[in-house]
Design a protein around this motif. Structure first.
Motif, PDB file in Angstrom:
ATOM      1  N   PHE A  11       3.198   5.737 -15.982  1.00  0.00           N
ATOM      2  CA  PHE A  11       2.381   4.834 -16.662  1.00  0.00           C
ATOM      3  C   PHE A  11       3.019   4.047 -17.304  1.00  0.00           C
ATOM      4  O   PHE A  11       1.919   2.363 -17.163  1.00  0.00           O
ATOM      5  N   MET A  12       3.500   3.904 -17.923  1.00  0.00           N
ATOM      6  CA  MET A  12       3.900   2.688 -18.932  1.00  0.00           C
ATOM      7  C   MET A  12       4.645   2.015 -18.068  1.00  0.00           C
ATOM      8  O   MET A  12       5.009   0.511 -18.311  1.00  0.00           O
ATOM      9  N   ALA A  17       4.369  -3.796 -15.706  1.00  0.00           N
ATOM     10  CA  ALA A  17       4.672  -4.073 -14.636  1.00  0.00           C
ATOM     11  C   ALA A  17       3.203  -5.331 -14.456  1.00  0.00           C
ATOM     12  O   ALA A  17       3.641  -6.388 -14.239  1.00  0.00           O
ATOM     13  N   ALA A  18       2.373  -4.958 -15.201  1.00  0.00           N
ATOM     14  CA  ALA A  18       0.935  -5.748 -15.722  1.00  0.00           C
ATOM     15  C   ALA A  18       1.263  -6.521 -16.257  1.00  0.00           C
ATOM     16  O   ALA A  18       0.643  -8.094 -16.075  1.00  0.00           O
ATOM     17  N   ALA A  19       2.116  -6.469 -17.652  1.00  0.00           N
ATOM     18  CA  ALA A  19       2.295  -7.618 -18.543  1.00  0.00           C
ATOM     19  C   ALA A  19       3.190  -8.704 -17.936  1.00  0.00           C
ATOM     20  O   ALA A  19       3.344 -10.147 -17.802  1.00  0.00           O
ATOM     21  N   ARG A  52      12.798  -3.809 -12.673  1.00  0.00           N
ATOM     22  CA  ARG A  52      12.058  -1.868 -12.171  1.00  0.00           C
ATOM     23  C   ARG A  52      10.698  -2.711 -12.067  1.00  0.00           C
ATOM     24  O   ARG A  52       9.590  -2.053 -10.896  1.00  0.00           O
ATOM     25  N   SER A  53      10.578  -2.850 -12.925  1.00  0.00           N
ATOM     26  CA  SER A  53       9.175  -4.024 -12.695  1.00  0.00           C
ATOM     27  C   SER A  53       8.712  -4.967 -11.597  1.00  0.00           C
ATOM     28  O   SER A  53       7.696  -4.838 -10.461  1.00  0.00           O
ATOM     29  N   LEU A  54       9.288  -5.870 -11.756  1.00  0.00           N
ATOM     30  CA  LEU A  54       9.375  -6.829 -10.530  1.00  0.00           C
ATOM     31  C   LEU A  54       9.594  -6.177  -9.016  1.00  0.00           C
ATOM     32  O   LEU A  54       9.587  -6.568  -7.961  1.00  0.00           O
ATOM     33  N   ASN A  55      10.500  -5.219  -8.720  1.00  0.00           N
ATOM     34  CA  ASN A  55      10.726  -4.113  -7.776  1.00  0.00           C
ATOM     35  C   ASN A  55       9.471  -4.038  -7.166  1.00  0.00           C
ATOM     36  O   ASN A  55       9.293  -3.625  -5.846  1.00  0.00           O
ATOM     37  N   GLY A 413      -4.270  -5.349 -13.767  1.00  0.00           N
ATOM     38  CA  GLY A 413      -4.736  -4.307 -15.267  1.00  0.00           C
ATOM     39  C   GLY A 413      -2.927  -3.497 -14.614  1.00  0.00           C
ATOM     40  O   GLY A 413      -3.070  -3.319 -15.478  1.00  0.00           O
ATOM     41  N   LEU A 414      -3.123  -3.036 -13.455  1.00  0.00           N
ATOM     42  CA  LEU A 414      -1.786  -1.752 -13.401  1.00  0.00           C
ATOM     43  C   LEU A 414      -2.075  -1.896 -11.819  1.00  0.00           C
ATOM     44  O   LEU A 414      -2.989  -2.228 -10.938  1.00  0.00           O
ATOM     45  N   VAL A 415      -0.473  -1.751 -11.811  1.00  0.00           N
ATOM     46  CA  VAL A 415       0.101  -2.033 -10.740  1.00  0.00           C
ATOM     47  C   VAL A 415      -0.086  -0.502  -9.994  1.00  0.00           C
ATOM     48  O   VAL A 415      -0.615   0.475 -10.745  1.00  0.00           O
TER      49      VAL A 415
END
Length: 421
Positions: A11-12, A17-19, A52-55, A413-415
């Motif tokens: 979740f975090m 990723a949203a940020a 990780r978020s970009l992937n 808001g969230l991936v």
């Protein structure tokens, strides 16, 4: 607003990723591509967490890695650039008025890629209005190669009293054939994406504040002035809707009488106009201009108004822009009456700024000068007066803003679960 980030759990990672996505979307066009290191520093995350978020965002189709930054002055390996894919989806902003329908198509960064408008004939039925709107949307999409499958959200503004939650027009005297859920139902079927419905003036107020940085006042009233008159109210930086979502219906103010106690239309205006818009709206402006042209024996203006037919108001406004004396006299008459409405707004709300939007915004400085002159003797300090920067396109821009805000809330808001690496 302080950026919220976190690290550790699935979740975090989605929150992170949203940020990251929000930071990329907010980058100015000239900074559309950012290095991973710069991005990590700006959101307060480690390079590994950002990667990780970009992937995850690449898998979503929302971000792409670009070439290495060969222009970087840093030592060592050139930085990896990344950008938000604004072209991954599109949103629609739609506007309906008794005069026309307007369409604007924008990418996910809010850049308008195409727009169109179509005039409506006199007294069109609801089905005909919807068909005209859908044809205009189809023409706009075809011009850009965008399909309905590329649409993520659409928002539409109409006159009248609207229930956004139900997607229903409760009261629309100027276009009664659109009352009910016809509009949202047909648009949803044709576009295949969520559709939001709201009052046109409320959307116009948001559009004006969004597109014009100088209009981002925390206390303003935007008044749409045309055939009908309504206002959008911003208090403490937020759009004020009122208990029934119809705050700002200033057209129903009753400030005038023909004689000591005789209303002009004791049984109600035949076109459903409120008392205030009956005395300052488009039909009255045309009537005043015709009378002034008659007194001045201005045959050219009379002929111009007659030839315009159902577009007589536009002809009068063009004459005002041309500086024709009879047209300016008519504007001065209605400006004196309109000023009374501004004094009521001032006494109750005390806004810093009143913006005149809608068709009358085309009059520009001659209209503002007349209003200021008629307000000059008021005992209370009056708000600053300006005309709309967007004029008749304010509604579609407000509709685009709402569409983008809904995407931000529901999709950015969230991936989606399982997508973060």
């Amino acid at each position: 607003m302080e950026q919220v980030v976190a690290a550790g759990t699935q979740f975090m990672r989605e929150v992170n990723a949203a940020a990251v996505l929000r930071k990329l979307r907010a980058a100015p066009p000239k900074e559309a591509s950012m290095s991973v290191s710069v991005l990590a520093k700006s959101v307060g995350l480690s390079r590994q967490a950002v990667t990780r978020s970009l992937n995850a965002l690449v898998a979503e189709g929302l971000v792409e890695f670009g070439p290495l930054d060969r222009d970087s002055t840093r030592a060592g390996r050139p930085a990896q650039l990344v950008r938000f894919r604004a072209e991954a989806g599109h949103v629609l902003g739609l506007s309906i008025s008794p005069q026309d329908v307007r369409v604007a198509l924008a990418d996910l960064a809010g850049t308008v890629v195409a727009s169109d408008a179509q005039q409506l004939g006199a007294g069109p039925g609801g089905e005909r209005v919807v068909e005209t709107l859908l044809a205009t949307v189809e023409r706009t999409l075809r011009a850009t190669g965008v399909t309905t499958g590329d649409l993520w959200f659409a928002s539409v503004g109409t006159p009248g009293i609207v229930d956004p939650a139900a997607g229903v027009i409760k009261l629309i005297p100027s276009m009664p054939g659109l009352a009910g859920d016809l509009l949202v139902r047909r648009l949803t079927e044709a576009l295949g994406c969520p559709v939001y419905l709201d009052n046109d003036v409320k959307l116009a107020t948001q559009g004006e504040r969004w597109r014009d940085a100088e209009r981002r006042e925390d206390s303003l009233v935007m008044i749409h002035w045309g055939e009908r008159v309504g206002a959008g109210i911003v208090l403490n930086g937020e759009l004020y809707r009122g208990a029934s979502n119809d705050a700002g219906d200033v057209g129903f103010l009753d400030l005038f009488t023909e004689g000591p106690s005789t209303p002009r239309h004791p049984q109600g205006h035949p076109q459903g106009l409120g008392p205030f818009e009956d005395r300052v709206g488009g039909a009255e402006i045309v009537r005043q201009a015709t009378a002034a042209a008659g007194r001045a024996a201005d045959g050219a203006l009379l002929a111009r108004i007659e030839a315009a037919g159902e577009h007589a108001l536009e002809a009068v406004l063009d004459a005002v822009a041309d500086g024709e004396p009879a047209a300016l006299e008519a504007i001065d008459v209605v400006a004196r009456r309109f000023a009374k409405g501004i004094t009521v707004i001032r006494a109750i709300l005390n806004p810093r700024l009143v913006v005149i939007g809608g068709p009358l915004a085309r009059c520009g400085e001659p209209l503002l000068a007349a209003l200021r002159r008629h307000l000059s003797g008021e005992p209370l300090d009056q708000p600053a007066l300006e005309v709309s920067a967007l004029q008749e396109d304010a509604v579609v821009h407000g509709a685009l803003l709402h569409s983008l805000d809904e995407i931000e809330r529901t999709r950015f808001g969230l991936v989606r679960p399982g997508s973060a690496g």
